[in-house]
Design a protein around this motif. Structure first.
Motif, PDB file in Angstrom:
ATOM      1  N   LYS A 360       0.828  -1.207   0.000  1.00 17.83           N
ATOM      2  CA  LYS A 360       0.000   0.000   0.000  1.00 17.83           C
ATOM      3  C   LYS A 360       0.863   1.259   0.000  1.00 17.83           C
ATOM      4  CE  LYS A 360      -3.783  -2.205   2.550  1.00 17.83           C
ATOM      5  NZ  LYS A 360      -4.635  -2.155   3.773  1.00 17.83           N
ATOM      6  N   THR A 361       0.269   2.356  -0.467  1.00 18.07           N
ATOM      7  CA  THR A 361       0.991   3.632  -0.459  1.00 18.07           C
ATOM      8  C   THR A 361       1.215   4.118   0.963  1.00 18.07           C
ATOM      9  OG1 THR A 361       0.060   4.234  -2.602  1.00 18.07           O
ATOM     10  CG2 THR A 361       0.971   6.021  -1.264  1.00 18.07           C
ATOM     11  N   GLU A 362       0.174   4.038   1.765  1.00 17.31           N
ATOM     12  CA  GLU A 362       0.293   4.476   3.159  1.00 17.31           C
ATOM     13  C   GLU A 362       0.930   3.379   4.007  1.00 17.31           C
ATOM     14  OE1 GLU A 362      -0.297   7.580   4.019  1.00 17.31           O
ATOM     15  OE2 GLU A 362      -0.757   7.884   1.897  1.00 17.31           O
ATOM     16  N   PHE A 363       1.586   3.790   5.058  1.00 19.08           N
ATOM     17  CA  PHE A 363       2.283   2.860   5.948  1.00 19.08           C
ATOM     18  C   PHE A 363       1.515   2.747   7.255  1.00 19.08           C
ATOM     19  CE2 PHE A 363       5.837   2.045   9.056  1.00 19.08           C
ATOM     20  CZ  PHE A 363       6.108   0.750   8.633  1.00 19.08           C
ATOM     21  N   ASP A 364       1.086   1.535   7.589  1.00 18.78           N
ATOM     22  CA  ASP A 364       0.339   1.288   8.826  1.00 18.78           C
ATOM     23  C   ASP A 364       1.333   1.056   9.962  1.00 18.78           C
ATOM     24  OD1 ASP A 364      -1.267   0.362  10.906  1.00 18.78           O
ATOM     25  OD2 ASP A 364      -2.615  -0.731   9.561  1.00 18.78           O
ATOM     26  N   GLU A 365       1.724   2.121  10.620  1.00 16.14           N
ATOM     27  CA  GLU A 365       2.731   2.034  11.676  1.00 16.14           C
ATOM     28  C   GLU A 365       2.290   1.128  12.816  1.00 16.14           C
ATOM     29  OE1 GLU A 365       4.669   5.475  13.174  1.00 16.14           O
ATOM     30  OE2 GLU A 365       4.389   6.614  11.324  1.00 16.14           O
ATOM     31  N   ASN A 398       5.892   6.386  -1.901  1.00 16.06           N
ATOM     32  CA  ASN A 398       6.043   6.865  -0.526  1.00 16.06           C
ATOM     33  C   ASN A 398       7.396   6.418   0.018  1.00 16.06           C
ATOM     34  OD1 ASN A 398       5.867   7.585   2.153  1.00 16.06           O
ATOM     35  ND2 ASN A 398       3.982   6.447   2.585  1.00 16.06           N
ATOM     36  N   LYS A 400       9.095   7.535   2.390  1.00 18.95           N
ATOM     37  CA  LYS A 400       9.220   7.620   3.839  1.00 18.95           C
ATOM     38  C   LYS A 400       8.980   6.279   4.517  1.00 18.95           C
ATOM     39  CE  LYS A 400       7.812  12.486   4.143  1.00 18.95           C
ATOM     40  NZ  LYS A 400       6.803  13.426   4.699  1.00 18.95           N
ATOM     41  N   LYS A 401       8.249   5.386   3.839  1.00 20.23           N
ATOM     42  CA  LYS A 401       7.912   4.103   4.458  1.00 20.23           C
ATOM     43  C   LYS A 401       9.148   3.318   4.868  1.00 20.23           C
ATOM     44  CE  LYS A 401       5.370   2.446   1.118  1.00 20.23           C
ATOM     45  NZ  LYS A 401       4.531   1.483   0.379  1.00 20.23           N
ATOM     46  N   GLN A 404      10.636   4.787   7.998  1.00 14.12           N
ATOM     47  CA  GLN A 404       9.756   4.511   9.134  1.00 14.12           C
ATOM     48  C   GLN A 404       9.930   3.066   9.611  1.00 14.12           C
ATOM     49  OE1 GLN A 404       6.222   6.033   6.876  1.00 14.12           O
ATOM     50  NE2 GLN A 404       5.621   6.880   8.864  1.00 14.12           N
TER      51      GLN A 404
END
Length: 417
Positions: A360-365, A398, A400-401, A404
């Motif tokens: 996914k584009t977003e990162f589920d921290e 993304n 940054k993932k 992170q």
């Protein structure tokens, strides 16, 4: 290639080399090197964290500046090191040298292997050279191993000319990173289904093939020794499957200057045998891996295969075993329990699932943190460990993932021992 590199490209490459040199001299790099040496002799202060960027390198590299073929090759090497450090800053040590790799080739067992690669370049299909032992055994011949000395020397000379006064140019040998894997060669020759079929229907002949493969791989090591191609890999050297080789246990006592395989790390894996039982593995696969492992001073075993199924009957006795891959499909608790046995000197080389970073584009921290904490809770400080992130084919824009993931893993790692 005799054509000189254009002045503008030379200056760009030299600026990259200076940047890499500056990064290599940062105090944190000396500290990471110290931690790696401690880690690999099982005296580590914390688990090491590696993000392998090769599969998603296009996401993080700047636009190419060099058109000259050799300049473009140097640019790729330099920008990959720099981009990895600047993007996610894992525990890799930025090298204060520029590696030039020996160009070694072969047609294994005298047979030309054929892969049909998918349009997107990731998947592939193997076209079997033969399908049965009866068909295949008469075809095999000892492999002819060849080093392209001329091409290697030409690239080395060009690198020396452009970069040598900034970064020392150092010869390296990457041929054995993935080559010492007998079942991989068997599958490349006959396909996985045919390999499984042969174990059941032509067992004696299958053993004959495995002996031929293993003996040829050992002969390859002897050839590299004889030609001076086998080099020490006990410093800032990549070890197949993502880890690094820093070791003060190698080359070992009695080393007289000529590098033999027993002075080096080896990497073995058998991803292709995951469909067989522990008994079959012990009968058809392990004896040959045991013989091959004995050729090396220290061994990293495994890649994506779930090693827990073959631990008790086979892998627990592998000579020289120092690291074992704990993939996303492995029984973590089982391996943590067995690697914590008294006297067991094996590092738990965890390969977390790439899905948290690559899907996914977003990162589920939150989900990722819980996932890494699960490994920490299983280990409970009983086993030395490392985290190796591999097979992340895209960051989906993304960047940054990756940082992170490294930061979260490192923070958890620092509290594990």
């Amino acid at each position: 290639m005799d054509t000189p590199i254009p002045a503008t490209e030379r200056e760009y490459l030299r600026s990259l080399a200076k940047k890499q040199l500056d990064y290599s001299r940062l105090p944190v790099m000396a500290e990471r090197e110290r931690l790696w040496f401690l880690h690999n002799r099982l005296a580590g202060k914390r688990p090491m964290v590696v993000m392998e960027e090769g599969t998603f390198i296009k996401d993080i590299l700047p636009p190419r500046q060099c058109a000259h073929p050799m300049a473009a090759r140097m640019e790729q090497q330099l920008t990959q090191v720099i981009a990895a450090y600047e993007t996610f800053d894992d525990d890799k040590v930025v090298p204060g040298f520029f590696p030039v790799y020996y160009e070694i080739k072969t047609e294994f067992l005298g047979l030309r292997q054929k892969r049909v690669t998918a349009a997107e370049g990731l998947g592939f299909h193997i076209e079997p050279v033969f399908q049965t032992m009866e068909e295949g055994l008469p075809l095999i011949r000892p492999s002819v191993y060849v080093c392209d000395w001329e091409s290697t020397a030409a690239y080395e000379k060009m690198a020396e000319d452009v970069l040598g006064d900034i970064l020392p140019v150092v010869k390296k040998n990457s041929f054995n990173h993935w080559f010492m894997a007998p079942t991989q060669h068997v599958v490349e020759l006959m396909g996985m289904e045919n390999m499984y079929y042969a174990m059941m229907n032509e067992p004696d002949e299958f053993h004959e093939l495995m002996r031929a493969v293993t003996e040829d791989l050992i002969r390859c090591l002897r050839w590299q020794e004889e030609k001076g191609l086998l080099l020490l890999n006990n410093g800032n050297d990549y070890l197949g499957a993502g880890s690094f080789c820093f070791s003060d246990e190698l080359p070992g006592s009695g080393f007289a200057g000529t590098v033999l395989s027993r002075h080096t790390w080896g990497h073995l894996n058998s991803q292709e045998s995951i469909g067989i039982s522990p008994d079959q593995f012990a009968e058809f696969i392990y004896p040959y891996y045991e013989k091959l492992a004995a050729e090396f001073g220290l061994v990293y075993y495994g890649c994506c295969e779930p090693v827990h199924a073959y631990w008790d009957k086979s892998l627990c006795s592998l000579p020289g075993l120092r690291k074992i891959s704990i993939s996303a499909w492995c029984d973590e608790a089982f391996m943590a329990e067995h690697l914590s046995e008294p006297g067991r000197k094996v590092i738990y080389s965890r390969k977390p699932s790439p899905n948290f970073i690559g899907i996914k584009t977003e990162f589920d921290e939150e989900a990722f943190t819980a996932y890494i904490k699960k490994t920490a809770s299983v280990l409970r400080g009983r086993v030395k460990a490392e985290f190796i992130f591999r097979d992340i084919y895209t960051l989906r824009g993304n960047l940054k993932k990756a940082r992170q993931a490294v930061d979260i893993t490192r923070k958890i790692a620092e509290s594990m021992y």
